[in-house]
Design a protein around this motif. Structure first.
Motif, mmCIF file in Angstrom:
data_model
loop_
_atom_site.group_PDB
_atom_site.id
_atom_site.type_symbol
_atom_site.label_atom_id
_atom_site.label_comp_id
_atom_site.label_asym_id
_atom_site.label_seq_id
_atom_site.Cartn_x
_atom_site.Cartn_y
_atom_site.Cartn_z
ATOM 1 N N ALA A 189 19.665 110.168 32.146
ATOM 2 C CA ALA A 189 18.935 109.857 33.379
ATOM 3 C C ALA A 189 18.238 111.106 33.915
ATOM 4 O O ALA A 189 17.114 111.031 34.438
ATOM 5 C CB ALA A 189 19.890 109.285 34.419
ATOM 6 N N LYS A 190 18.902 112.250 33.807
ATOM 7 C CA LYS A 190 18.292 113.514 34.243
ATOM 8 C C LYS A 190 17.003 113.788 33.482
ATOM 9 O O LYS A 190 15.971 114.155 34.069
ATOM 10 C CB LYS A 190 19.261 114.674 34.023
ATOM 11 C CG LYS A 190 20.291 114.865 35.115
ATOM 12 C CD LYS A 190 21.105 116.119 34.795
ATOM 13 C CE LYS A 190 22.082 116.425 35.918
ATOM 14 N NZ LYS A 190 22.854 117.661 35.610
ATOM 15 N N ASP A 204 22.176 106.865 41.288
ATOM 16 C CA ASP A 204 23.090 105.813 40.830
ATOM 17 C C ASP A 204 23.905 106.289 39.631
ATOM 18 O O ASP A 204 25.108 106.002 39.526
ATOM 19 C CB ASP A 204 22.304 104.558 40.447
ATOM 20 C CG ASP A 204 21.806 103.783 41.658
ATOM 21 O OD1 ASP A 204 22.351 104.003 42.765
ATOM 22 O OD2 ASP A 204 20.883 102.968 41.503
ATOM 23 N N SER A 205 23.283 107.009 38.737
ATOM 24 C CA SER A 205 24.004 107.518 37.567
ATOM 25 C C SER A 205 25.019 108.583 37.982
ATOM 26 O O SER A 205 26.090 108.703 37.374
ATOM 27 C CB SER A 205 23.025 108.083 36.537
ATOM 28 O OG SER A 205 22.424 109.295 36.994
ATOM 29 N N GLU A 206 24.704 109.352 39.029
ATOM 30 C CA GLU A 206 25.645 110.350 39.553
ATOM 31 C C GLU A 206 26.870 109.666 40.151
ATOM 32 O O GLU A 206 28.016 110.106 39.958
ATOM 33 C CB GLU A 206 24.957 111.212 40.608
ATOM 34 C CG GLU A 206 23.893 112.155 40.064
ATOM 35 C CD GLU A 206 23.188 112.922 41.167
ATOM 36 O OE1 GLU A 206 23.506 112.675 42.355
ATOM 37 O OE2 GLU A 206 22.335 113.764 40.854
ATOM 38 N N VAL A 207 26.617 108.589 40.894
ATOM 39 C CA VAL A 207 27.720 107.829 41.496
ATOM 40 C C VAL A 207 28.615 107.250 40.415
ATOM 41 O O VAL A 207 29.854 107.246 40.533
ATOM 42 C CB VAL A 207 27.158 106.704 42.393
ATOM 43 C CG1 VAL A 207 28.289 105.763 42.833
ATOM 44 C CG2 VAL A 207 26.467 107.294 43.613
ATOM 45 N N ALA A 208 28.005 106.768 39.344
ATOM 46 C CA ALA A 208 28.782 106.195 38.242
ATOM 47 C C ALA A 208 29.710 107.246 37.630
ATOM 48 O O ALA A 208 30.864 106.948 37.279
ATOM 49 C CB ALA A 208 27.844 105.627 37.182
ATOM 50 N N VAL A 209 29.229 108.471 37.523
ATOM 51 C CA VAL A 209 30.053 109.555 36.985
ATOM 52 C C VAL A 209 31.214 109.865 37.929
ATOM 53 O O VAL A 209 32.363 110.019 37.494
ATOM 54 C CB VAL A 209 29.203 110.832 36.760
ATOM 55 C CG1 VAL A 209 30.110 112.013 36.410
ATOM 56 C CG2 VAL A 209 28.195 110.614 35.641
ATOM 57 N N SER A 214 17.600 105.904 41.029
ATOM 58 C CA SER A 214 18.233 105.591 39.747
ATOM 59 C C SER A 214 19.059 106.771 39.256
ATOM 60 O O SER A 214 20.158 106.604 38.699
ATOM 61 C CB SER A 214 17.170 105.235 38.708
ATOM 62 O OG SER A 214 16.503 104.035 39.057
ATOM 63 N N LEU A 215 18.545 107.979 39.462
ATOM 64 C CA LEU A 215 19.292 109.173 39.080
ATOM 65 C C LEU A 215 20.576 109.287 39.891
ATOM 66 O O LEU A 215 21.648 109.596 39.347
ATOM 67 C CB LEU A 215 18.428 110.417 39.290
ATOM 68 C CG LEU A 215 19.108 111.763 38.989
ATOM 69 C CD1 LEU A 215 19.548 111.831 37.533
ATOM 70 C CD2 LEU A 215 18.186 112.921 39.338
#
Length: 333
Positions: free
Chosen positions: A119-120, A135-140, A132-133
């Motif tokens: 995503a980065k 969101d991927s951080e939250v998922a981590v 969207s980026l």
């Protein structure tokens, strides 16, 4: 051919012996588990009191009362035995379950970390939005939290295992037998129904009291004992009628759990086959790493479900074995 049951006799009761690898775990736990130690000491004390009562009894009623008291102690001892095996089985499979959950959480963390890395790159090239980026951080972050929880649960399970067994965790092979090979029968179940034996003694006590009533007793005293006798007769009849239902219910439960165990075993084989095929295809470049990991997670989840079915089956099987007066041996674990 019926399997052989190996019995170690302690205080006149069967203590379970095993020849499969997991038997070593139970032997070790038997020497260190506080609950079973207390159960055995209490029963030894009760047996001494019982033997004393037999010597000191001056009439039939005293003997019957001693028998009834001993039946209650036998019931407590049987429950203590069942509780011991249940505790050890629960502790053993809790570690296996937590171990799988930890590995799954680690795999899932790896997936989202890789997704975030991609995503980065996509964000830097203007291919995705800032949301969207994030969101991927939250998922981590969520996956890291789940992995930390899974690690704590695993460590807690290891601590509980050592408390229950007195040993550090080690994996053991578990091979539950087919319950149909254990020699269960209604006759054995009825013969070893301690509550039925207690009702039989209660009836004898009621008969004794009425038969030995003083000739100058009042009508109320006599009628009271007659009522007590009728109630004892009814209680015994009700218990006799319920024994068959109790046996059929227990047997049906074991049968159902065994069917579930077989079914989950087949599902596990299917999941294993799918994962092994995925692994081969991944190595050839036909399947993505993420898809291959998801297949592994699916396979591991099936392993966890299978282990849960083994645990439930073993606990129900052990209970029925005790209630039929048998010993748990190589036929069970």
């Amino acid at each position: 051919m019926k399997k052989t049951f190996f019995i170690i006799m302690i205080l006149g009761f069967a203590v379970i012996s095993f020849t499969n690898p997991i038997g070593e775990l139970f032997k070790s736990a038997l020497n260190s588990n506080k609950g079973i130690k207390m159960t055995m000491l209490n029963f030894e004390s009760a047996q001494m009191e019982y033997e004393k009562a037999l010597i000191e009894s001056s009439n039939k009623k005293a003997l019957l009362s001693a028998e009834l008291s001993m039946l209650n102690e036998r019931s407590s001892y049987r429950k203590g035995q069942a509780d011991f095996y249940s505790e050890v089985v629960d502790a053993f499979f809790a570690v296996k379950s937590a171990q799988i959950e930890l590995e799954i959480s680690q795999l899932q963390l790896g997936i989202v970390q890789n997704d975030h890395k991609n995503a980065k790159l996509s964000f830097e090239k203007g291919m995705i939005s800032l949301n969207s980026l994030k969101d991927s951080e939250v998922a981590v972050i969520d996956a890291q939290s789940q992995e930390e929880k899974a690690r704590k649960d695993y460590n807690d399970a290891l601590t509980a295992f050592k408390r229950a067994t007195g040993t550090e965790y080690a994996d053991y092979e578990v091979k539950p037998c087919d319950y149909k090979e254990c020699g269960f029968s209604y006759e054995a179940f009825k013969e070893n129904d301690l509550s039925l034996k207690a009702q039989q003694i209660n009836l004898q006590l009621a008969e004794y009291d009425l038969q030995n009533l003083s000739s100058n007793s009042s009508y109320y005293e006599k009628r009271g004992l007659e009522i007590k006798l009728e109630i004892s007769q009814m209680n015994l009849k009700n218990k006799e009628e319920s024994v068959s239902e109790s046996y059929e219910t227990a047997l049906a439960m074991v049968s159902s759990l065994y069917s579930s165990l077989q079914s989950s075993g087949v599902k596990l084989q299917i999941k294993q086959s799918v994962y092994e095929d995925s692994q081969k295809r991944f190595e050839k470049g036909f399947v993505s790493e993420k898809d291959n990991i998801n297949q592994k997670i699916s396979y591991m989840s099936a392993q966890k479900a299978y282990n849960e079915n083994i645990k439930s089956y073993i606990k129900a099987l052990v209970s029925l074995i005790f209630n039929c007066g048998l010993s748990v041996g190589e036929a069970v674990l």
